[in-house]
Design a protein around this motif. Sequence first.
Motif, PDB file in Angstrom:
ATOM      1  N   ARG A 370       0.959  -1.085   0.040  1.00 36.29           N
ATOM      2  CA  ARG A 370       0.090  -0.025   0.129  1.00 36.29           C
ATOM      3  C   ARG A 370       1.077   1.396   0.026  1.00 36.29           C
ATOM      4  NH1 ARG A 370      -2.132   1.251   5.681  1.00 36.29           N
ATOM      5  NH2 ARG A 370       0.083   1.562   5.865  1.00 36.29           N
ATOM      6  N   ASP A 371       1.789   1.178   0.691  1.00 37.57           N
ATOM      7  CA  ASP A 371       2.527   2.272   1.201  1.00 37.57           C
ATOM      8  C   ASP A 371       3.388   2.889  -0.130  1.00 37.57           C
ATOM      9  OD1 ASP A 371       1.538   2.780   3.625  1.00 37.57           O
ATOM     10  OD2 ASP A 371       3.344   2.573   4.662  1.00 37.57           O
ATOM     11  N   ALA A 372       3.902   1.574  -0.810  1.00 35.18           N
ATOM     12  CA  ALA A 372       4.857   1.810  -1.942  1.00 35.18           C
ATOM     13  C   ALA A 372       3.997   2.445  -3.140  1.00 35.18           C
ATOM     14  CB  ALA A 372       5.342   0.445  -2.470  1.00 35.18           C
ATOM     15  N   PHE A 373       2.618   1.871  -3.294  1.00 32.84           N
ATOM     16  CA  PHE A 373       1.984   2.751  -4.441  1.00 32.84           C
ATOM     17  C   PHE A 373       1.606   4.104  -4.004  1.00 32.84           C
ATOM     18  CE2 PHE A 373       1.606  -1.746  -5.805  1.00 32.84           C
ATOM     19  CZ  PHE A 373       1.609  -1.535  -7.501  1.00 32.84           C
ATOM     20  N   LEU A 374       1.398   4.343  -2.805  1.00 29.44           N
ATOM     21  CA  LEU A 374       1.042   5.846  -2.386  1.00 29.44           C
ATOM     22  C   LEU A 374       2.377   6.752  -2.350  1.00 29.44           C
ATOM     23  CD1 LEU A 374      -1.547   5.198   0.471  1.00 29.44           C
ATOM     24  CD2 LEU A 374      -1.933   5.723  -1.845  1.00 29.44           C
ATOM     25  N   SER A 375       3.434   6.205  -2.669  1.00 31.34           N
ATOM     26  CA  SER A 375       4.810   6.785  -2.517  1.00 31.34           C
ATOM     27  C   SER A 375       5.034   7.278  -1.045  1.00 31.34           C
ATOM     28  CB  SER A 375       4.776   8.122  -3.387  1.00 31.34           C
ATOM     29  OG  SER A 375       4.462   7.540  -4.910  1.00 31.34           O
ATOM     30  N   LEU A 376       4.889   6.487  -0.234  1.00 23.48           N
ATOM     31  CA  LEU A 376       5.161   6.743   1.198  1.00 23.48           C
ATOM     32  C   LEU A 376       6.461   6.086   1.448  1.00 23.48           C
ATOM     33  CD1 LEU A 376       1.668   6.542   2.778  1.00 23.48           C
ATOM     34  CD2 LEU A 376       3.091   8.557   2.403  1.00 23.48           C
ATOM     35  N   PRO A 377       7.296   6.206   2.497  1.00 25.72           N
ATOM     36  CA  PRO A 377       8.481   5.730   2.728  1.00 25.72           C
ATOM     37  C   PRO A 377       8.425   4.329   3.406  1.00 25.72           C
ATOM     38  CG  PRO A 377       8.293   7.835   3.862  1.00 25.72           C
ATOM     39  CD  PRO A 377       6.978   7.625   3.317  1.00 25.72           C
ATOM     40  N   TYR A 378       9.215   3.427   3.053  1.00 23.87           N
ATOM     41  CA  TYR A 378       9.317   1.998   3.263  1.00 23.87           C
ATOM     42  C   TYR A 378       9.773   2.046   4.740  1.00 23.87           C
ATOM     43  CZ  TYR A 378      11.559  -2.388   4.164  1.00 23.87           C
ATOM     44  OH  TYR A 378      11.774  -3.685   4.610  1.00 23.87           O
ATOM     45  N   GLN A 379       8.830   1.446   5.568  1.00 23.66           N
ATOM     46  CA  GLN A 379       8.995   1.388   7.170  1.00 23.66           C
ATOM     47  C   GLN A 379       9.192  -0.135   7.688  1.00 23.66           C
ATOM     48  OE1 GLN A 379       6.261   3.457   9.236  1.00 23.66           O
ATOM     49  NE2 GLN A 379       5.216   4.512   7.902  1.00 23.66           N
ATOM     50  N   ASP A 380       9.419  -0.925   6.959  1.00 19.28           N
ATOM     51  CA  ASP A 380       9.972  -2.356   7.421  1.00 19.28           C
ATOM     52  C   ASP A 380       8.974  -2.735   8.434  1.00 19.28           C
ATOM     53  OD1 ASP A 380      11.042  -4.589   7.759  1.00 19.28           O
ATOM     54  OD2 ASP A 380      13.035  -4.229   8.103  1.00 19.28           O
ATOM     55  N   TYR A 381       7.425  -2.729   8.322  1.00 23.44           N
ATOM     56  CA  TYR A 381       6.619  -3.263   9.325  1.00 23.44           C
ATOM     57  C   TYR A 381       7.049  -4.484   9.938  1.00 23.44           C
ATOM     58  CZ  TYR A 381       3.653   0.687   7.220  1.00 23.44           C
ATOM     59  OH  TYR A 381       3.185   1.919   6.897  1.00 23.44           O
ATOM     60  N   SER A 382       7.249  -5.389   8.989  1.00 31.89           N
ATOM     61  CA  SER A 382       7.806  -6.780   9.437  1.00 31.89           C
ATOM     62  C   SER A 382       8.659  -6.782  10.546  1.00 31.89           C
ATOM     63  CB  SER A 382       8.235  -7.593   8.234  1.00 31.89           C
ATOM     64  OG  SER A 382       8.256  -9.024   8.652  1.00 31.89           O
ATOM     65  N   LYS A 383       9.717  -6.037  10.433  1.00 35.08           N
ATOM     66  CA  LYS A 383      10.636  -6.137  11.484  1.00 35.08           C
ATOM     67  C   LYS A 383      10.243  -5.491  12.771  1.00 35.08           C
ATOM     68  CE  LYS A 383      15.306  -4.036  12.556  1.00 35.08           C
ATOM     69  NZ  LYS A 383      16.347  -3.242  12.226  1.00 35.08           N
ATOM     70  N   LYS A 384       9.431  -4.610  12.664  1.00 30.83           N
ATOM     71  CA  LYS A 384       8.770  -4.223  13.933  1.00 30.83           C
ATOM     72  C   LYS A 384       7.644  -5.083  14.833  1.00 30.83           C
ATOM     73  CE  LYS A 384       9.257   0.581  12.085  1.00 30.83           C
ATOM     74  NZ  LYS A 384       8.723   1.817  11.355  1.00 30.83           N
ATOM     75  N   SER A 385       7.106  -5.625  13.540  1.00 30.80           N
ATOM     76  CA  SER A 385       6.070  -6.419  14.151  1.00 30.80           C
ATOM     77  C   SER A 385       6.829  -7.901  14.747  1.00 30.80           C
ATOM     78  CB  SER A 385       5.058  -7.029  13.121  1.00 30.80           C
ATOM     79  OG  SER A 385       4.175  -5.888  12.717  1.00 30.80           O
ATOM     80  N   LEU A 386       7.712  -8.320  14.011  1.00 31.13           N
ATOM     81  CA  LEU A 386       8.563  -9.452  14.454  1.00 31.13           C
ATOM     82  C   LEU A 386       8.954  -9.396  15.810  1.00 31.13           C
ATOM     83  CD1 LEU A 386       9.123 -12.260  13.613  1.00 31.13           C
ATOM     84  CD2 LEU A 386      11.124 -11.483  12.667  1.00 31.13           C
ATOM     85  N   GLU A 387       9.531  -8.192  15.969  1.00 31.96           N
ATOM     86  CA  GLU A 387      10.091  -7.908  17.570  1.00 31.96           C
ATOM     87  C   GLU A 387       9.112  -7.915  18.437  1.00 31.96           C
ATOM     88  OE1 GLU A 387      12.035  -3.916  16.892  1.00 31.96           O
ATOM     89  OE2 GLU A 387      13.863  -4.616  15.900  1.00 31.96           O
ATOM     90  N   ARG A 388       7.926  -7.446  18.241  1.00 32.53           N
ATOM     91  CA  ARG A 388       6.702  -7.429  19.192  1.00 32.53           C
ATOM     92  C   ARG A 388       6.271  -8.814  19.354  1.00 32.53           C
ATOM     93  NH1 ARG A 388       4.135  -3.893  16.796  1.00 32.53           N
ATOM     94  NH2 ARG A 388       2.807  -5.225  15.408  1.00 32.53           N
ATOM     95  N   PHE A 389       6.038  -9.574  18.161  1.00 35.18           N
ATOM     96  CA  PHE A 389       5.463 -10.856  18.149  1.00 35.18           C
ATOM     97  C   PHE A 389       6.557 -11.788  19.083  1.00 35.18           C
ATOM     98  CE2 PHE A 389       5.442 -15.098  16.398  1.00 35.18           C
ATOM     99  CZ  PHE A 389       3.913 -15.238  16.471  1.00 35.18           C
ATOM    100  N   ASN A 390       7.696 -11.507  18.932  1.00 34.42           N
ATOM    101  CA  ASN A 390       8.683 -12.730  19.446  1.00 34.42           C
ATOM    102  C   ASN A 390       8.844 -12.238  20.928  1.00 34.42           C
ATOM    103  OD1 ASN A 390       9.484 -14.102  17.483  1.00 34.42           O
ATOM    104  ND2 ASN A 390      11.260 -12.524  16.646  1.00 34.42           N
ATOM    105  N   GLN A 391       8.656 -10.942  21.372  1.00 34.09           N
ATOM    106  CA  GLN A 391       8.592 -10.796  22.940  1.00 34.09           C
ATOM    107  C   GLN A 391       7.207 -11.220  23.468  1.00 34.09           C
ATOM    108  OE1 GLN A 391      11.065  -9.140  24.824  1.00 34.09           O
ATOM    109  NE2 GLN A 391       9.662  -9.880  26.229  1.00 34.09           N
ATOM    110  N   ASN A 392       6.042 -11.085  22.761  1.00 39.70           N
ATOM    111  CA  ASN A 392       4.924 -11.683  23.259  1.00 39.70           C
ATOM    112  C   ASN A 392       4.991 -13.311  23.155  1.00 39.70           C
ATOM    113  OD1 ASN A 392       3.871  -9.272  23.323  1.00 39.70           O
ATOM    114  ND2 ASN A 392       2.658  -9.344  21.430  1.00 39.70           N
ATOM    115  N   LYS A 393       5.722 -13.943  22.408  1.00 38.69           N
ATOM    116  CA  LYS A 393       5.760 -15.204  22.365  1.00 38.69           C
ATOM    117  C   LYS A 393       6.673 -15.746  23.337  1.00 38.69           C
ATOM    118  CE  LYS A 393       4.578 -18.066  19.701  1.00 38.69           C
ATOM    119  NZ  LYS A 393       3.118 -18.939  19.895  1.00 38.69           N
ATOM    120  N   THR A 394       7.766 -14.714  23.766  1.00 38.87           N
ATOM    121  CA  THR A 394       8.547 -15.304  24.990  1.00 38.87           C
ATOM    122  C   THR A 394       7.800 -15.206  26.267  1.00 38.87           C
ATOM    123  OG1 THR A 394      10.520 -14.537  23.606  1.00 38.87           O
ATOM    124  CG2 THR A 394      10.985 -14.634  25.940  1.00 38.87           C
TER     125      THR A 394
END
Length: 508
Positions: A370-394
């Motif tokens: 979505r952001d790529a087609f709206l010409s918005l900056p790349y945010q690497d959502y997956s990296k941020k989500s994975l950190e939160r997800f792994n912490q929750n799993k831990t």
Amino acid sequence: MKNLILILTLFIYSLNISAQEQSLPIFITDSLDTYIGRGMKDWKIPGLSVAIVKGDSVVYLKGFGVTNIESNEFVNENTLFMIGSNTKAFTATSLSILEESTEFKLTDNVQNWMPEFHLRDSLANTAVNIIDLLSHRIGFETFQGDFTYWASSLSRAEVIQKMSLIEAPYSFRTKWGYCNAAYVTAGELIPRIINRSWEETVKDSILSPLSMNRTLLLTEELENASNTAKPYTLIDNELVEISVAKINNLAPAGSMSSSAKDMTQWLFAQLNNGKINGEQVISAKGIQGIRNPSSILGIDPRNNQETHFYLYGMGLMINDRDGKLVYSHTGGVDGFLSSVMFIPEEKLGIVVLTNTDQNEFFQDLTYEIRDAFLSLPYQDYSKKSLERFNQNKTDESKRIDSLKNVVKQNHFPDLPLEEFSGKYNNSVYGNIEIKLEKGNLNIYFSNHPTLVGKLEYLENNQFLCTYSNPTFGVEVIPYKVEIDKVVGLTLKVADFVEFTPYEFTKTN
């Protein structure tokens, strides 16, 4: 001469392809495959399928990974995945189409068509209309009642009847609360209106006109189909295949299965107000009807103020993004997660399908596209989500390990184990029975004949319950004891199924 014509044709075709690729964001042309591959590895996703439509073209359509980690059969654009709650938009659209072609109105009182429908709240009971059902504004907490229904033996009629027993925590039309049973009710209104089932109506009014020939409506159809993704979850950080959820009783809320290729037709219909290749195959009013916002979720100015509000139509989330209206929904079923998004102002549609229920990448990938087609900056959502997800799993692993360590201490309850066995009742769920078998207590459920809860004693009249279906989780079950007598218990399942605990009273 024919060779010259062929060469010119191929040259023009190559120019068109080149021009199309140049018009796509660099992230899509240069980075998307790599991003998906890395994300699938990070999140341990067996299989994934993604489609992007832009304007009148499918600009990206690929499968990644495998349908089955045992057979290593590859996912492609025709592989079927359960789409869960993305079913809801199909149900809502079917009803919206009926509003145009019959005397039925979405503002009709539910009891006009279904006199036996009741809610405990007196105002809601008499005033609830079909829009209230489809926009989740009947006063229920999100997922309230779902444990009673989810993968249960209850019929759709029984699911609807159970709604009358639930005590809603909020006043009617004052708060959004996601309710699957409301969609079951809405879907079961269709036979009352036109004497045809929900399944027949969705197929005839949407799937067939859109040539979505691979798309299935009921769960047993998926089990008998070819080229299907197997459902997986993570247990102790390892992928484990689980059973396809038997949720035909909740079909209008979440039982459909589809492929990325089929879903491109759904996206085209949304972006072109029901037209396919210039032909009006679905009513424009039917398509547009589900986009009217009926519920307010809140203000959410995250991501540098690019998003400000979230609303809910009928089977669709509505929010702004960089000044554009975005319509979207996600779907979660045992072993499957999916995301559908379309932005009419950009003529952009996205679908992501995955076959594990333990990832946030399905949504992160959608956001990044979505952001790529709206010409918005790349945010690497997956990296941020994975950190939160792994912490929750831990944190969750630590919670369960801590509880299991208490079990290993071999505390003894003040009362004999036989006192904790017996029959228990909850006014909404119904009956459970706890049996003492070979020195261990096990819970058996009247609405879930294949589900078993294994109880292990902790301390202070609390037991650790491990459900045989991992979707239901590992939870603490406290018993209520009065004057050396067990009088009840509090039963909890994983939040993925339902947040609300159930109070059971011992009946014998």
